[in-house]
Scaffold this motif. Structure first.
Motif, PDB file in Angstrom:
ATOM      1  N   GLN A   1      34.376  32.777  39.918  1.00 32.62           N
ATOM      2  CA  GLN A   1      32.830  32.745  39.808  1.00 32.62           C
ATOM      3  C   GLN A   1      32.392  31.466  39.144  1.00 32.62           C
ATOM      4  N   GLU A   2      33.081  30.934  38.151  1.00 30.21           N
ATOM      5  CA  GLU A   2      32.626  29.624  37.388  1.00 30.21           C
ATOM      6  C   GLU A   2      32.437  28.522  38.525  1.00 30.21           C
ATOM      7  N   ILE A   3      33.399  28.427  39.468  1.00 29.16           N
ATOM      8  CA  ILE A   3      33.863  27.263  40.219  1.00 29.16           C
ATOM      9  C   ILE A   3      32.753  27.522  41.391  1.00 29.16           C
ATOM     10  N   ARG A   4      32.559  28.726  41.840  1.00 24.58           N
ATOM     11  CA  ARG A   4      31.115  28.906  42.776  1.00 24.58           C
ATOM     12  C   ARG A   4      30.055  28.239  42.064  1.00 24.58           C
ATOM     13  N   GLU A   5      29.889  28.483  40.995  1.00 18.76           N
ATOM     14  CA  GLU A   5      28.585  28.235  40.276  1.00 18.76           C
ATOM     15  C   GLU A   5      28.425  26.682  40.311  1.00 18.76           C
ATOM     16  N   GLN A   6      29.821  26.157  40.039  1.00 20.91           N
ATOM     17  CA  GLN A   6      29.756  24.581  40.208  1.00 20.91           C
ATOM     18  C   GLN A   6      29.397  23.835  41.480  1.00 20.91           C
ATOM     19  N   ILE A   7      30.018  24.579  42.565  1.00 15.83           N
ATOM     20  CA  ILE A   7      29.903  24.427  44.058  1.00 15.83           C
ATOM     21  C   ILE A   7      28.418  24.513  44.179  1.00 15.83           C
ATOM     22  N   ASP A   8      27.639  25.518  43.681  1.00 18.77           N
ATOM     23  CA  ASP A   8      26.169  25.727  44.126  1.00 18.77           C
ATOM     24  C   ASP A   8      25.451  24.521  43.509  1.00 18.77           C
ATOM     25  N   LYS A   9      25.778  24.225  42.239  1.00 23.73           N
ATOM     26  CA  LYS A   9      25.324  23.037  41.598  1.00 23.73           C
ATOM     27  C   LYS A   9      25.175  21.754  42.345  1.00 23.73           C
ATOM     28  N   TYR A  10      26.662  21.428  42.775  1.00 27.76           N
ATOM     29  CA  TYR A  10      26.875  20.039  43.243  1.00 27.76           C
ATOM     30  C   TYR A  10      26.456  19.905  44.863  1.00 27.76           C
ATOM     31  N   ALA A  11      26.369  21.071  45.439  1.00 28.20           N
ATOM     32  CA  ALA A  11      25.831  21.145  46.755  1.00 28.20           C
ATOM     33  C   ALA A  11      24.407  20.719  46.962  1.00 28.20           C
ATOM     34  N   ALA A  12      23.640  21.557  45.844  1.00 28.55           N
ATOM     35  CA  ALA A  12      22.172  21.282  45.562  1.00 28.55           C
ATOM     36  C   ALA A  12      21.951  19.881  45.242  1.00 28.55           C
ATOM     37  N   GLU A  13      22.611  19.363  44.335  1.00 28.64           N
ATOM     38  CA  GLU A  13      22.551  17.950  43.819  1.00 28.64           C
ATOM     39  C   GLU A  13      22.648  17.098  45.235  1.00 28.64           C
ATOM     40  N   SER A  14      23.677  17.352  45.708  1.00 26.60           N
ATOM     41  CA  SER A  14      24.077  16.287  47.020  1.00 26.60           C
ATOM     42  C   SER A  14      23.006  16.262  47.878  1.00 26.60           C
ATOM     43  N   LEU A  15      22.365  17.617  48.223  1.00 25.89           N
ATOM     44  CA  LEU A  15      21.015  17.480  49.296  1.00 25.89           C
ATOM     45  C   LEU A  15      19.949  16.799  48.630  1.00 25.89           C
ATOM     46  N   ARG A  16      19.873  16.767  47.208  1.00 26.43           N
ATOM     47  CA  ARG A  16      18.770  15.947  46.510  1.00 26.43           C
ATOM     48  C   ARG A  16      18.840  14.574  46.881  1.00 26.43           C
ATOM     49  N   ARG A  17      20.092  14.308  46.258  1.00 26.69           N
ATOM     50  CA  ARG A  17      20.462  12.858  46.430  1.00 26.69           C
ATOM     51  C   ARG A  17      20.070  12.311  47.831  1.00 26.69           C
ATOM     52  N   GLU A  18      20.332  12.991  48.965  1.00 28.23           N
ATOM     53  CA  GLU A  18      20.273  12.771  50.302  1.00 28.23           C
ATOM     54  C   GLU A  18      18.674  12.597  50.674  1.00 28.23           C
ATOM     55  N   ALA A  19      17.988  13.602  50.120  1.00 30.11           N
ATOM     56  CA  ALA A  19      16.623  13.419  50.457  1.00 30.11           C
ATOM     57  C   ALA A  19      15.963  12.371  50.045  1.00 30.11           C
ATOM     58  N   THR A  20      16.349  12.126  48.436  1.00 31.00           N
ATOM     59  CA  THR A  20      15.697  10.820  47.729  1.00 31.00           C
ATOM     60  C   THR A  20      16.118   9.504  48.632  1.00 31.00           C
ATOM     61  N   GLN A  21      17.479   9.225  49.012  1.00 28.03           N
ATOM     62  CA  GLN A  21      17.814   8.041  49.916  1.00 28.03           C
ATOM     63  C   GLN A  21      16.935   8.130  51.060  1.00 28.03           C
ATOM     64  N   GLU A  22      16.934   9.028  51.687  1.00 28.08           N
ATOM     65  CA  GLU A  22      15.894   9.086  52.760  1.00 28.08           C
ATOM     66  C   GLU A  22      14.627   8.428  52.618  1.00 28.08           C
TER      67      GLU A  22
END
Lengths: 62, 646
Positions: A41-62
């Motif tokens: 469960q904790e790993i899943r939460e981390q994945i959720d967090k890093y996936a959202a961050e990764s998308l945010r980073r991409e959006a900022t770069q664009e």
């Protein structure tokens, strides 16, 4: 040896570096427990967090 | 982790309360407990293990002191406890384990499970109980790592005698590798769950790709499972072959042949190694000197160039500038002047037109030079390759010869009329066949995994392209992707880290073994191969682990344990019961001299025989605390007495 592990992690894709380090840290913590429960469960939460961050980073770069 | 003191209360033969402080100084890091057989060294050693981990008591019988029990009435209880104080990183801890034993006539009952407490000792002296003591203890020095730091010296050579799985287990546990393995499993699980969600919500195209990926992953999983099973089967069949060969070595009628087989096998291993090296150097020559593959092509090319030049199709070396100079000076090559209407003028102009441009001419001349060099190198490389090939063939022939000799031994052993020898040989042949078949299967399974991996990789590229079209699933696809990428990355890290660890431990074991073994010139190398077989190579470059004495095996195990501790950076004490029991003079001296340098704290439980002149001379300069265990025949109890020699 910790440095070697850190070096191997540093060689990874930046998108997953922190996630990998965090999952290993969590697993080490849980490994020492007598009856480890809840790590997935904790790993899943981390994945959720890093996936959202990764998308945010991409959006900022664009 | 550094142990500070142990306090016993009615534990085994230790009546009442007794305590001993361990030396914690860096330069005086040795603590010695010595006593005759039966005085309670193993009980004291077990008391520490029992207190910290709740293990080790099962081998020493009833824990509660009998004298204390004799003093209480029926129905009354006696408290038995062990406390160990230790420092770990920046904290001090006090571990306490206790039981209450109730007397009931001539029998006793332990009331409830043992009570375990772990408190952090604050600077003020206050003790702050840890809410989950076992968890904290396990994080300081995990229970599965403990046996490599707290051990019975007499059983220590089990590590080198045992099959490789024990060695591999030790490395995995000490290096905390299960954390990486579990991280991989858990990430795979999460990635799988996310794929199920994606399949439900994604387009038919994406659904199809996910399904294909899942199928490939299932295939991969079963191949990995098969690979692990094969590894285990290989280990077991090798173990059986070794056992059967050992039994054959013990039979008078088979000993000679088995010894011959041992020699042949060891020489075969060397030859195969040599063949591998030869193959590598042939590959190197071929890779770096592809010119050697030209054969006569360079020579033929040169001949063609010369012929063309003779026919005038390629400039014969006359430089364009030279013809231009003649035309400018209007003087022929023979010195005769000419005019624009002369035949010479026309000829020179024609020559200038037919002569190729300077650049082309230079290219052609350069090419001819290069071809000459290539031709020479080609001949040299060909000669080198041919010599290497001859050497390779010679080794091949030698290997074939050795195999034939091995076959002959097998045949002879199976013909020996003594039933058990022929039977043992038949069994050996069966397990050897199994071993060889499994090794071949393992290679093909590993190749299969590689193929599946590349198929998965290709599919994931396609999937990424399909995912890009599905904006509504952006977050879900990203989650699945990073979960799977992280799982794959951890699997790779695990393999790399494990291999790195193996090589580091191999090097460190060799270093420590060199320090501890007195036959340094004889033992040339210590190897820990990829399957975790530990081997010692002697001066003749032959594997010699099987020929090691009990003392040498103990030293090899000790070297391995110290190497693991060093590589893992594990700051744990080395607590050894009967450490020198199997060591003779030379080994005892070198071990006693070097051991204090190989660990941060050394606690030894030695018999009076082990605590002889040699060990005292070498250890006393590093000993900070020394105790004698004195058994009182009248009371049946042991007293811990500090030796006031310092």
């Amino acid at each position: 040896m910790r440095e070697i592990l850190a070096e191997l992690i540093r060689d990874l894709d930046p998108d997953i570096q922190e996630l990998v380090a965090e999952v290993i840290r969590l697993e080490r913590e849980y490994l020492d427990m007598i009856k480890p429960r809840g790590v997935v469960q904790e790993i899943r939460e981390q994945i959720d967090k890093y996936a959202a961050e990764s998308l945010r980073r991409e959006a900022t770069q664009e | 982790m550094k142990l500070e003191y142990v306090r016993l209360e009615n534990f085994r033969q230790y009546y009442g309360e007794q305590a001993a402080e361990f030396s914690t100084q860096d330069d005086l890091n040795v603590t010695v407990f010595h006593g005759l057989n039966g005085t309670g060294k193993t009980s004291l050693f077990s008391a520490i293990n029992w207190c910290l981990y709740g293990v080790g008591a099962e081998e020493i019988g009833e824990l509660t002191n009998k004298a204390a029990l004799s003093e209480v009435s029926d129905g009354e209880t006696v408290r038995t406890s062990v406390s160990v104080s230790f420092r770990h990183e920046a904290y001090r801890y006090l571990a306490q384990r206790s039981i209450e034993t109730q007397k009931s006539g001539k029998t006793t009952h332990i009331l409830g499970p043992p009570n375990f407490k772990l408190s952090r000792i604050m600077a003020s002296g206050d003790a702050k109980p840890e809410p989950n003591p076992s968890l904290i203890m396990n994080s300081i020095l995990p229970e599965n790592v403990r046996p490599y730091f707290f051990f019975d010296g007499e059983k220590m050579d089990d590590l080198t005698r045992a099959d490789n799985s024990e060695v591999e287990k030790a490395v995995r546990n000490v290096m905390r590798l299960p954390a990486l393995e579990r991280a991989h499993q858990h990430l795979e699980k999460v990635a799988g769950e996310l794929r199920v969600e994606l399949k439900k919500q994604g387009s038919p195209e994406l659904e199809k790709l996910i399904e294909q990926e899942e199928n490939l992953r299932t295939k991969r999983e079963s191949s990995v499972k098969r690979r692990d099973e094969l590894k285990e089967e290989i280990r077991l069949s090798k173990q059986r072959v070794d056992e059967l060969e050992e039994r054959l070595r013990e039979k008078a009628g088979a000993k000679l042949l088995q010894n011959q087989r041992d020699q042949l096998q060891s020489s075969l291993a060397q030859l195969e190694n040599q063949r591998g090296n030869q193959l590598k150097s042939i590959q190197e020559v071929v890779n770096h000197s592809y010119i050697s593959l030209l054969g006569g092509a360079a020579e033929t090319s040169l001949n063609i160039l010369d012929e063309k030049r003779e026919r005038g199709e390629i400039p014969s070396g006359i430089r364009e500038q030279f013809v231009k100079d003649l035309l400018e000076q209007m003087v022929c090559i023979c010195g005769r002047p000419f005019s624009e209407h002369d035949e010479v003028y026309d000829t020179l102009h024609k020559l200038l037109r037919t002569t190729s441009a300077t650049a082309i001419e230079n290219e052609v001349l350069g090419l001819a030079g290069t071809l000459r060099v290539m031709s020479t190198r080609s001949m040299q490389d060909a000669a080198r390759l041919s010599q290497q090939r001859r050497d390779y063939d010679a080794v091949e022939a030698h290997i074939e010869q050795q195999y034939k000799a091995l076959e002959e031994i097998k045949h002879q052993l199976s013909q020996i009329s003594e039933e058990d020898i022929a039977g043992l040989e038949r069994q050996r042949a069966k397990f050897q066949r199994e071993f060889e078949t499994n090794v071949a299967d393992l290679r093909s399974t590993e190749d299969n995994i590689k193929v599946i991996d590349s198929q998965i990789e290709e599919l994931r590229h396609k999937k990424r392209a399909a995912e890009a079209k599905e904006q509504k699933l952006l977050l879900l696809t990203r989650k699945e992707r990073i979960a799977q990428d992280a799982a794959d990355a951890i699997a790779r890290i695990n393999e790399q880290f494990f291999e790195y660890t193996r090589r580091e431990i191999e090097a460190a074991t060799k270093e420590v073994f060199d320090r501890l073994a007195w036959k340094q010139d004889h033992f040339q190398d210590v190897r820990l191969d990829q399957d975790f077989h530990m081997e010692v190579i002697d001066r003749w470059q032959t594997p010699t682990r099987k020929e090691l004495s009990a003392g040498e095996r103990q030293i090899l195990s000790l070297a391995f344990i110290c190497a693991m501790s060093k590589v893992a950076g594990e700051d744990a004490p080395l607590v050894m019961d009967t450490p020198f029991g199997r060591l003779s003079g030379n080994h005892l001296s070198t071990v006693a001299e070097n051991l204090p340098d190989l660990t941060s704290q050394l606690i030894l439980f030695v018999t009076d025989r082990e605590w002889d002149e040699a060990s005292r001379t070498n250890l006393e300069p590093r000993t900070g605390a020394q105790y004698q265990l004195k058994f009182d025949n009248q009371t049946g109890c042991t007293q811990i007495s500090e030796v006031a020699w310092l």
